[in-house]
Design a protein around this motif. Structure first.
Motif, PDB file in Angstrom:
ATOM      1  N   VAL A 185       0.835  -1.212   0.000  1.00  0.00           N
ATOM      2  CA  VAL A 185       0.000   0.000   0.000  1.00  0.00           C
ATOM      3  C   VAL A 185       0.868   1.259   0.000  1.00  0.00           C
ATOM      4  O   VAL A 185       0.666   2.162  -0.807  1.00  0.00           O
ATOM      5  CB  VAL A 185      -0.959  -0.010   1.212  1.00  0.00           C
ATOM      6  N   VAL A 186       1.860   1.281   0.885  1.00  0.00           N
ATOM      7  CA  VAL A 186       2.704   2.487   0.978  1.00  0.00           C
ATOM      8  C   VAL A 186       3.480   2.687  -0.335  1.00  0.00           C
ATOM      9  O   VAL A 186       3.597   3.801  -0.830  1.00  0.00           O
ATOM     10  CB  VAL A 186       3.663   2.384   2.191  1.00  0.00           C
ATOM     11  N   SER A 187       3.978   1.588  -0.913  1.00  0.00           N
ATOM     12  CA  SER A 187       4.746   1.720  -2.155  1.00  0.00           C
ATOM     13  C   SER A 187       3.873   2.234  -3.295  1.00  0.00           C
ATOM     14  O   SER A 187       4.282   3.132  -4.033  1.00  0.00           O
ATOM     15  CB  SER A 187       5.336   0.362  -2.559  1.00  0.00           C
ATOM     16  N   VAL A 188       2.684   1.656  -3.427  1.00  0.00           N
ATOM     17  CA  VAL A 188       1.810   2.084  -4.521  1.00  0.00           C
ATOM     18  C   VAL A 188       1.395   3.548  -4.312  1.00  0.00           C
ATOM     19  O   VAL A 188       1.418   4.341  -5.241  1.00  0.00           O
ATOM     20  CB  VAL A 188       0.584   1.155  -4.644  1.00  0.00           C
ATOM     21  N   MET A 189       1.063   3.881  -3.071  1.00  0.00           N
ATOM     22  CA  MET A 189       0.641   5.265  -2.797  1.00  0.00           C
ATOM     23  C   MET A 189       1.800   6.238  -3.026  1.00  0.00           C
ATOM     24  O   MET A 189       1.615   7.314  -3.589  1.00  0.00           O
ATOM     25  CB  MET A 189       0.130   5.399  -1.354  1.00  0.00           C
ATOM     26  N   ASN A 190       2.995   5.860  -2.572  1.00  0.00           N
ATOM     27  CA  ASN A 190       4.167   6.723  -2.782  1.00  0.00           C
ATOM     28  C   ASN A 190       4.457   6.875  -4.267  1.00  0.00           C
ATOM     29  O   ASN A 190       4.756   7.971  -4.751  1.00  0.00           O
ATOM     30  CB  ASN A 190       5.400   6.113  -2.100  1.00  0.00           C
TER      31      ASN A 190
END
Lengths: 524, 230
Positions: free
Chosen positions: A34-39
């Motif tokens: 989630v954090v990678s995709v959002m970043n």
């Protein structure tokens, strides 16, 4: 050392440890994905937003910006250490007509090529490659020859049609010269239809297909509906409009004054290539034409007064500036402030208060805050939500360890009876917690790295196998799911997960350490 | 060196059972000589095991004093008590209390490794392995080294527990109903093993049992009734 020895034995032989590891791995996987995709998503938005308009933007306030070229010259002269390049841009709206049937509302953007290449990333998204190599509102030279040959084909077709017309006209004249009583009405009707049809075809070919080197060029966003078909799996496009084909643009000349009598202006352009900014909302609704052409079309160009002979200066909607040196926000804000002060001085020196109404000067981030801000907030919100959800991992580890310590109470008594100290017993469980955290988070990190790197093929496979497309570029701006995973994010999440494991094991470990040996041995 | 290995003086111990206090030991006085085989006999609930736990430093008395090998155990810190349990006292329990995740060899050698730091680990681990192998061979478990406790018979488990209790060559061996869960033939075997080490190595052996016939094998029998030695 026996603590490590026991810890490893517990890890290998306790199914509950496997459950904890799987739980931890899933939490780490979930947070990292989630954090990678959002970043990645935010990074794409920022890059696109920045790329579209340079570093600093001077925006028209009440009135379009006049004397823009003078101001750009002044900026370069007065701020040589700050300004690398600058270019004026015009924004308008229009109706794009392609062929006899297709019409689409577009945002018409007037840019100067190749000048814009020094300021924004607009030219980097141009297609075909020949256009990208030498950006201009003209068919690339290497393609012109082919187009002229094709124009020859069209001429041949026109010649054929013309000879049909001549032939039918002669037949018609001959038939019409006959005595009306002997005339073949059906033949006359057929010949007339043939002639009309051939004329119509010639007209269409001339209007639509013939390559006209005199017409100005237009670049269309690649996703303008109806003009292309995109293969969602491969991402390749099939375009219905060919380079060299004519399109028509209808705009309303709203530049200086608009009245009820203002009539739309039509102009034909030659399609010279695609713009692929990578943002669906932009690529699906933007048409780019030469700055001066658009200025003239919408009445923003210089206009001489017939009576006084004075020239009313041309206007633009925006001046985009590329700043020298670092592009960090603080530096850009400082440059924006210098530009604003320079504009005030420029305005005061010229003394045309109405014409030089104070424009807004913003950095690209400030300008795009309406897009970036919500995504930043969304990312923070999702990260917080998942951090809260990750507390589940702590609770999970805590519950598992507590259960395990309860289950292993007798072992604690046994270990103490053979001389293990309270600290030693606590360390076994703390080590166990850390090991679960480490193994779980490493598995989760490796899994998430693998998944994020292949997220687009996986998504395409799901889409083709189950006809279920989760990531719709119409909704998410970009045509690909961001697939970058940052090492510092992995490191942070892995360390966090290990701490969570340690924290989860802390209380059970303290409980185990405090337990009297005899109390533990009696435990049933 | 004093001839007394264990000196228990006026030891009291009670437990809270619900709302009532259960006074298990009521002023027990006991002295065990070095190398002696003492049997503590008594009916169930008489406080035999509690006395053994107090002597073995698994529990603290509410009142009274305890000396092991001339050293007072009353004021020892938790880590000093752990050290004493590790090197001076060996325990054999009725229910074996082996670690289920470890095999026979590991169960025995772990007892020698609980006090070993990282740097001494390799040497100590090799030594522990040698000692454990020797003991297990001696106890007839040489072919069961890789088996886990659940795969062993009751007698085999108890022999593993004895090997674990003896690996550190403790001065005192405490056995709490060591044959209580075994048939009479196996029980006899276990007793002879315990007696063997008591005789051969001169270890002080304190055996708690409710079985009069078993107790009769000891050098001396003391009887515990209602928390007091008769």
């Amino acid at each position: 050392m026996y603590k490590l020895f026991l810890c490893l034995r517990y890890l290998r032989r306790r199914y509950i440890a496997m459950v904890a590891i799987i739980g931890m791995a899933l939490c780490v996987f979930m947070v990292l994905v989630v954090v990678s995709v959002m970043n990645g998503f935010l990074g794409l938005v920022e890059n696109a937003a920045k790329g579209m308009m340079g570093d600093v933007v001077v925006d028209a306030a009440a009135e379009p910006i006049a004397y823009y070229d003078e101001f750009i010259g002044l900026m370069k002269a007065k701020l040589p250490d700050d300004i690398l390049a600058a270019t004026p841009v015009i924004y308008s709206y229009g109706l794009l007509r392609i062929g006899p049937e297709y019409t689409q509302t577009v945002r018409v953007i007037g840019v100067r090529l190749p000048e814009a290449a020094a300021v924004s990333t607009f030219t980097e998204g141009l297609y075909p490659p020949q256009l990208k190599a030498s950006p201009a509102f003209a068919v690339p030279a290497s393609m012109r020859k082919e187009l002229l040959a094709r124009l020859g084909t069209y001429r041949t077709r026109i010649d054929q049609l013309q000879s049909i017309i001549n032939d039918r006209s002669e037949q018609l004249a001959a038939e019409q010269e006959k005595d009306p009583a002997r005339q073949d009405k059906w033949l006359i009707g057929t010949l007339e239809r043939n002639i009309a049809n051939a004329n119509s075809q010639i007209s269409s070919i001339r209007r639509l297909y013939g390559y006209d080197e005199e017409l100005p060029g237009i670049i269309l966003g690649v996703d303008i509906p109806g003009t292309t078909v995109r293969d969602e799996v491969s991402g390749s496009y099939t375009r219905y409009v060919e380079v060299g084909q004519k399109v028509q643009l209808m705009v309303i000349p709203t530049g200086r004054t608009v009245t009820a009598l203002t009539e739309p202006v039509k102009k034909r352009f030659t399609f010279v290539g695609d713009s692929r900014m990578g943002i669906y909302q932009i690529d699906s609704g933007s048409a780019y034409v030469d700055f001066d052409t658009l200025a003239e079309l919408i009445d923003l160009g210089p206009r001489p007064d017939a009576d006084t002979g004075q020239v009313d200066p041309g206007r633009c909607s925006q001046i985009q500036i590329k700043v020298k040196g670092t592009d960090n926000e603080t530096h850009l804000r400082a440059v924006a402030e210098k530009v604003r002060l320079l504009w005030e001085q420029f305005s005061a020196d010229r003394g045309e208060a109405d014409l030089l109404a104070r424009p807004t000067v913003q950095t690209w981030r400030e300008k795009q805050s309406q897009y970036i801000g919500p995504i930043e907030k969304q990312r923070d919100l999702v990260t917080i939500m998942f951090a809260i959800i990750s507390l589940v991992a702590v609770v999970l580890v805590f519950a598992i360890f507590y259960m395990m310590v309860v289950q292993k109470t007798k072992d604690i008594g046994i270990l103490k009876s053979i001389g293990a100290s309270s600290g030693g017993v606590a360390v076994i469980y703390l080590m166990y917690g850390s090991a679960v955290g480490l193994v779980g988070s490493v598995i989760g990190a490796v899994g998430s790295y693998w998944f994020v790197r292949r997220i687009n093929p996986i998504h395409d496979w799901i889409a083709t196998t189950f006809s279920w497309r989760v990531f719709d570029r119409r909704a998410y701006l970009f045509d690909q799911i961001p697939n970058t995973i940052q090492l510092e994010v992995i490191a942070g999440v892995v360390v966090g997960a290990m701490l969570a494991g340690l924290l989860g094991a802390m209380l059970p470990a303290v409980r185990a350490a405090r337990m009297q040996p005899v109390e533990a041995l009696r435990y049933e | 060196m004093s001839d007394v290995m264990i000196d228990v003086a006026n030891v009291h111990k009670s437990y809270r059972m619900g709302r009532t206090d259960l006074h298990v030991l009521r002023g027990v006085r006991l002295t065990v000589r070095r190398g002696e085989f003492l049997a503590v006999a008594g009916a169930s609930g008489s406080g035999k095991s509690t006395l053994l736990h107090v002597i073995g430093l698994l529990d603290r008395p509410d009142k009274g004093t305890l000396h092991i090998n001339g050293e007072s155990a009353d004021d020892l810190s938790a880590s000093a008590r752990a050290r004493m349990r590790r090197y001076d006292i060996g325990f054999v329990f009725q229910f074996y209390h082996l670690l289920g995740e470890l095999n026979v060899l590991d169960n025995v050698q772990i007892a020698q490794m609980t006090g070993t730091g990282v740097f001494r680990w390799p040497g100590r681990a090799r030594q522990a392995r040698r000692d454990a192998l020797k003991l297990l061979e001696m106890l007839g478990l040489g072919d069961r080294l890789k088996h886990r406790p659940k795969d062993l018979s009751g007698g085999e488990r108890q022999r593993v527990a004895i090997a674990r209790a003896l690996i550190n060559r403790p001065k005192v061996l405490l056995a709490d109903e060591p044959t209580g869960n075994l048939d009479s033939a196996t029980g006899g075997e276990i007793l002879s093993v315990l007696k063997h080490f008591n005789t051969k190595d001169g270890q002080t052996l304190v055996l708690v049992t409710h079985d009069q016939r078993l107790a009769e094998n000891a050098d001396r029998i003391v009887r515990l009734t209602d928390g007091k030695l008769a």
